[in-house]
Design a protein around this motif. Structure first.
Motif, PDB file in Angstrom:
ATOM      1  N   TRP A 140       0.664  -1.064  -0.257  1.00 62.40           N
ATOM      2  CA  TRP A 140       0.058  -0.064   0.088  1.00 62.40           C
ATOM      3  C   TRP A 140       1.198   1.599  -0.116  1.00 62.40           C
ATOM      4  CZ3 TRP A 140      -5.330  -0.301  -0.958  1.00 62.40           C
ATOM      5  CH2 TRP A 140      -5.704  -1.283  -0.786  1.00 62.40           C
ATOM      6  N   LEU A 177      -8.565   2.515  -2.864  1.00 65.12           N
ATOM      7  CA  LEU A 177      -9.213   2.549  -1.437  1.00 65.12           C
ATOM      8  C   LEU A 177     -10.069   3.953  -2.235  1.00 65.12           C
ATOM      9  CD1 LEU A 177      -7.424   2.621   2.101  1.00 65.12           C
ATOM     10  CD2 LEU A 177      -8.393   0.656   0.736  1.00 65.12           C
ATOM     11  N   LYS A 192      -1.602   4.052   6.747  1.00 64.82           N
ATOM     12  CA  LYS A 192      -0.758   2.532   6.157  1.00 64.82           C
ATOM     13  C   LYS A 192       0.616   2.391   6.741  1.00 64.82           C
ATOM     14  CE  LYS A 192      -4.512   0.688   4.111  1.00 64.82           C
ATOM     15  NZ  LYS A 192      -4.993  -0.791   4.900  1.00 64.82           N
ATOM     16  N   ASP A 197       2.976  -2.937   4.437  1.00 63.46           N
ATOM     17  CA  ASP A 197       1.468  -3.241   4.307  1.00 63.46           C
ATOM     18  C   ASP A 197       1.037  -4.082   3.188  1.00 63.46           C
ATOM     19  OD1 ASP A 197      -0.962  -4.110   5.297  1.00 63.46           O
ATOM     20  OD2 ASP A 197      -1.309  -1.839   5.629  1.00 63.46           O
ATOM     21  N   ASN A 199      -1.913  -6.106   3.381  1.00 66.02           N
ATOM     22  CA  ASN A 199      -2.139  -7.000   4.009  1.00 66.02           C
ATOM     23  C   ASN A 199      -3.686  -6.455   3.047  1.00 66.02           C
ATOM     24  OD1 ASN A 199      -1.523  -8.235   6.358  1.00 66.02           O
ATOM     25  ND2 ASN A 199      -1.185  -6.387   7.163  1.00 66.02           N
ATOM     26  N   ASP A 200      -5.363  -7.618   3.421  1.00 64.68           N
ATOM     27  CA  ASP A 200      -6.234  -6.943   2.292  1.00 64.68           C
ATOM     28  C   ASP A 200      -6.664  -6.226   2.954  1.00 64.68           C
ATOM     29  OD1 ASP A 200      -5.426  -8.674   0.478  1.00 64.68           O
ATOM     30  OD2 ASP A 200      -7.381 -10.341   1.582  1.00 64.68           O
ATOM     31  N   ASP A 201      -8.062  -5.331   2.977  1.00 65.07           N
ATOM     32  CA  ASP A 201      -7.977  -3.954   3.523  1.00 65.07           C
ATOM     33  C   ASP A 201      -9.797  -4.071   3.116  1.00 65.07           C
ATOM     34  OD1 ASP A 201      -9.622  -1.589   4.209  1.00 65.07           O
ATOM     35  OD2 ASP A 201      -7.433  -0.372   4.517  1.00 65.07           O
ATOM     36  N   ASP A 202     -10.730  -4.103   3.955  1.00 63.71           N
ATOM     37  CA  ASP A 202     -12.467  -4.249   3.447  1.00 63.71           C
ATOM     38  C   ASP A 202     -13.016  -2.965   2.981  1.00 63.71           C
ATOM     39  OD1 ASP A 202     -11.933  -6.522   5.535  1.00 63.71           O
ATOM     40  OD2 ASP A 202     -13.367  -4.803   7.466  1.00 63.71           O
ATOM     41  N   ARG A 203     -12.188  -2.357   2.384  1.00 63.89           N
ATOM     42  CA  ARG A 203     -12.924  -0.953   1.765  1.00 63.89           C
ATOM     43  C   ARG A 203     -12.348  -1.008   0.377  1.00 63.89           C
ATOM     44  NH1 ARG A 203      -9.988   4.011   4.491  1.00 63.89           N
ATOM     45  NH2 ARG A 203      -8.292   2.002   5.423  1.00 63.89           N
ATOM     46  N   GLU A 204     -10.757  -1.989   0.102  1.00 65.11           N
ATOM     47  CA  GLU A 204     -10.530  -1.535  -1.183  1.00 65.11           C
ATOM     48  C   GLU A 204     -11.378  -2.641  -2.457  1.00 65.11           C
ATOM     49  OE1 GLU A 204      -6.846  -4.623  -2.160  1.00 65.11           O
ATOM     50  OE2 GLU A 204      -7.497  -5.157   0.213  1.00 65.11           O
TER      51      GLU A 204
END
Length: 270
Positions: A140, A177, A192, A197, A199-204
């Motif tokens: 990110w 995002l 971030k 980082d 990692n998956d992000d719920d908003r992506e």
């Protein structure tokens, strides 16, 4: 994490609907920007430049390091090439394309230009997932701290990606995002951990990308490149990035110094 469908086509001008969509989300994808024939031409130019620069053992272009890796057969390969249009007529002609100039509307009220000999010029990224690859994903980040590193204020810029391979959503690729191009400076700098980082992000959100598609994202938007779950040739993703910039004209040449952030990140941006 979800997939967005895109039905936009890019004509000679950007439509009001497209401007509104981009203003809200900071990202937009246009389908079938270039033909399959043009895709093949640009891939062959990429291969030509790669073999030329490998034979010359070139490590930088205009002060910007080339990123080396290995393919699945252990052969040395260049995974990030910069300033490519300065060494290729077809790629230079691509930057003259009027529809690319139409994208400047996304930078209003700033005056935009195609940075052929600024920043890193026309970059070609060659992602492949192999045990020896140095370039399988990118964590990110936003593109804005580069301005701060260079002692400039953060200026709007667009990253325009021209996609040369089929990359369905499930195969990784660009993730963003939406809306974060309007975040405050603290979120921009500390939202971030830059590049670390993954990692998956719920908003992506991501997209199905087809060869010939064009993506545009605001440089202030949080984005990453997700690793492909596939290996070898199936995982290959080649994307050309055209920087559309604003602000003071800052050309580079073969005497340009390497910007110091290249020395410690090891994770050069598209």
């Amino acid at each position: 994490m979800k997939k967005w469908d895109s039905h936009f086509q890019l004509g000679d001008t950007v439509t009001a609907e497209q401007l509104e969509f981009f203003d809200k989300h900071g990202v937009i994808v246009f389908r079938n920007f270039i033909s399959k024939e043009k895709v093949a031409t640009y891939i062959s130019e990429l291969k030509r430049l790669e073999s030329l620069w490998l034979s010359e053992q070139r490590d930088k272009v205009n002060g910007i390091p080339l990123k080396y890796g290995k393919d699945e057969h252990g052969n040395k390969t260049i995974q990030r090439l910069c300033f490519t249009s300065l060494y290729s007529d077809p790629l230079h002609q691509l930057l003259e394309e009027p529809r690319l100039k139409a994208l400047m509307a996304f930078l209003n009220p700033y005056e935009g230009r195609i940075a052929e000999n600024e920043k890193d010029g026309l970059v070609i990224n060659n992602y492949i997932n192999t045990p020896n690859s140095t370039f399988t994903q990118m964590g990110w980040h936003t593109d804005s701290p580069r301005d701060l590193f260079l002692g400039q204020k953060i200026m709007p810029m667009l990253n325009v990606g021209i996609h040369l391979d089929e990359c369905p959503f499930e195969n990784g690729g660009l993730r963003v995002l939406p809306g974060t191009h309007k975040q405050n400076i603290l979120k921009l700098l500390f939202g971030k951990k830059y590049f670390i980082d993954n990692n998956d992000d719920d908003r992506e959100v991501g997209f199905d990308m087809h060869a010939g598609d064009l993506s545009v994202h605001d440089g202030r938007l949080w984005h990453r490149v997700k690793q492909s779950p596939k290996f070898g040739e199936e995982s290959r993703r080649r994307v050309m990035y055209v920087p559309l910039v604003t602000g003071k004209y800052k050309p580079k040449d073969e005497n340009s110094r390497t910007p110091f952030y290249h020395r410690f990140t090891g994770k050069v941006h598209h």
